[in-house]
Design an enzyme around this catalytic site. Structure first.
Site, PDB file in Angstrom:
ATOM      1  N   ASP A  85     -74.091   1.424  26.886  1.00  0.00           N
ATOM      2  CA  ASP A  85     -73.357   2.678  26.708  1.00  0.00           C
ATOM      3  C   ASP A  85     -72.364   2.748  27.854  1.00  0.00           C
ATOM      4  O   ASP A  85     -72.747   2.972  29.001  1.00  0.00           O
ATOM      5  CB  ASP A  85     -74.335   3.857  26.745  1.00  0.00           C
ATOM      6  N   ASN A 113     -64.151  -2.712  23.633  1.00  0.00           N
ATOM      7  CA  ASN A 113     -63.714  -2.034  22.411  1.00  0.00           C
ATOM      8  C   ASN A 113     -64.271  -0.616  22.311  1.00  0.00           C
ATOM      9  O   ASN A 113     -63.701   0.228  21.625  1.00  0.00           O
ATOM     10  CB  ASN A 113     -64.156  -2.853  21.195  1.00  0.00           C
ATOM     11  N   TYR A 212     -57.437  12.014  23.424  1.00  0.00           N
ATOM     12  CA  TYR A 212     -57.526  10.587  23.107  1.00  0.00           C
ATOM     13  C   TYR A 212     -56.267   9.847  23.581  1.00  0.00           C
ATOM     14  O   TYR A 212     -56.341   8.812  24.236  1.00  0.00           O
ATOM     15  CB  TYR A 212     -57.720  10.404  21.596  1.00  0.00           C
ATOM     16  N   VAL A 214     -54.033  10.623  25.883  1.00  0.00           N
ATOM     17  CA  VAL A 214     -53.892  10.519  27.345  1.00  0.00           C
ATOM     18  C   VAL A 214     -54.907   9.526  27.906  1.00  0.00           C
ATOM     19  O   VAL A 214     -54.594   8.722  28.794  1.00  0.00           O
ATOM     20  CB  VAL A 214     -54.026  11.903  28.019  1.00  0.00           C
ATOM     21  N   VAL A 247     -56.494   1.224  11.725  1.00  0.00           N
ATOM     22  CA  VAL A 247     -57.541   0.513  10.981  1.00  0.00           C
ATOM     23  C   VAL A 247     -58.451   1.502  10.251  1.00  0.00           C
ATOM     24  O   VAL A 247     -58.773   2.568  10.765  1.00  0.00           O
ATOM     25  CB  VAL A 247     -58.350  -0.377  11.959  1.00  0.00           C
ATOM     26  N   THR A 249     -61.510   2.837   9.654  1.00  0.00           N
ATOM     27  CA  THR A 249     -62.837   2.907  10.273  1.00  0.00           C
ATOM     28  C   THR A 249     -63.282   4.357  10.313  1.00  0.00           C
ATOM     29  O   THR A 249     -62.529   5.267   9.948  1.00  0.00           O
ATOM     30  CB  THR A 249     -62.793   2.393  11.734  1.00  0.00           C
TER      31      THR A 249
END
Length: 291
Positions: A85, A113, A212, A214, A247, A249
């Site tokens: 994590d 990722n 997200y 920034v 993508v 997802t």
């Protein structure tokens, strides 16, 4: 355990782009310049159940079976789950401890990722987004880098959401300057953003109301700094950031136009293939693009 010729670690790999990155690493390793004997990929994720399911999915993947790339089918690659994590420093250092014990000779590739895209916008969402996407990825990058062997690769999966065209000139210039200066200089911009959000004046301060975006600007910026610092060590370790594209997802709520395998192509290229010695760049569509 036998010493592996090549070792990779992929964070946030139980689904979506992360899972596709592991899949493509296995598929592309046999034709890559790094091929030399066995290849061990650590598929990491927070949940042991989901991680084990992901490994099982890949071990039974029709394309991987047909290509005979996995050790169980006579190939080179073994995929192994490990808990990680990146939002938890203890978890990062527990995984690093295992890598050091199992692979004292070092690892070859680390692909960061893992990340979050939380709905809404307020101080708490900013705090939680930065904790994972910025501080967590930074902590993981700093922990992985000393383990990466000469000529290895560190790849941070960032996003074009973090492009600098959504900031005031002052903030944009601050990012550009910080990306050539130091990690603390980048972190100072993240702190400036968080403080501005707390005060309800991020727009006046030159930031978008988007946690997200920034966080990903910060990730690209610190990746550039780490790449510059790593280059001075003359180890041939290439550090780059990339965007997988839009993508399909869970993170895009199924709205993306690319498949996860298409999204995995640029990060996997940056890990496994000849990129002409480039480092500290921001890539998309398998080429260097404007940040």
């Amino acid at each position: 355990m036998a010493v592996q010729s090549r070792v990779a670690a992929v964070t946030g790999a139980n689904k979506g782009i992360g899972l596709a990155i592991v899949r493509q690493l296995a598929l592309q390793y046999p034709s890559s310049p790094f091929k030399s004997g066995p290849f061990l990929i650590y598929l990491t994720a927070r949940s042991p159940e989901r991680g084990a399911e992901a490994v099982e999915t890949l071990n039974n993947d029709a394309q991987l079976k047909q290509a005979k790339v996995l050790a169980q089918d006579g190939g080179d690659t073994t995929i192994k789950y490990h808990a990680l994590d990146i939002g938890d420093q203890k978890s990062i250092h527990a995984f690093i401890h295992v890598l050091k014990q199992e692979h004292p000779e070092g690892i070859d590739f680390a692909i960061n990722n893992a990340g979050v895209a939380l709905d809404g916008f307020d101080s708490t969402i900013v705090k939680n987004t930065l904790a994972t996407n910025y501080y967590g990825t930074l902590e993981a990058s700093n922990a992985f880098l000393p383990l990466i062997r000469n000529s290895g690769r560190l790849v941070n999966v960032s996003s074009t959401a973090g492009r600098l065209n959504k900031y005031s000139d002052e903030i944009r210039n601050a990012f550009l300057s910080a990306s050539k200066t130091s990690v603390p200089a980048v972190t100072a911009i993240m702190q400036q953003f968080h403080t501005a959000v707390d005060d309800g004046r991020e727009k006046e301060a030159g930031f978008p109301s988007a946690a997200y975006a920034v966080s990903k600007s910060g990730e690209t910026a610190f990746t550039k700094v780490l790449a510059m610092e790593e280059a001075k060590r003359n180890r041939g370790v290439l550090v780059n950031a990339c965007c997988p594209g839009y993508v399909n997802t869970d993170m895009t709520k199924g709205r993306g136009r690319k498949t996860p395998d298409q999204g995995a192509m640029t990060p996997v290229m940056l890990a496994l293939h000849d990129i002409g010695g480039k480092f500290g760049e921001f890539w998309m569509g398998e080429e260097v693009t404007e940040w």
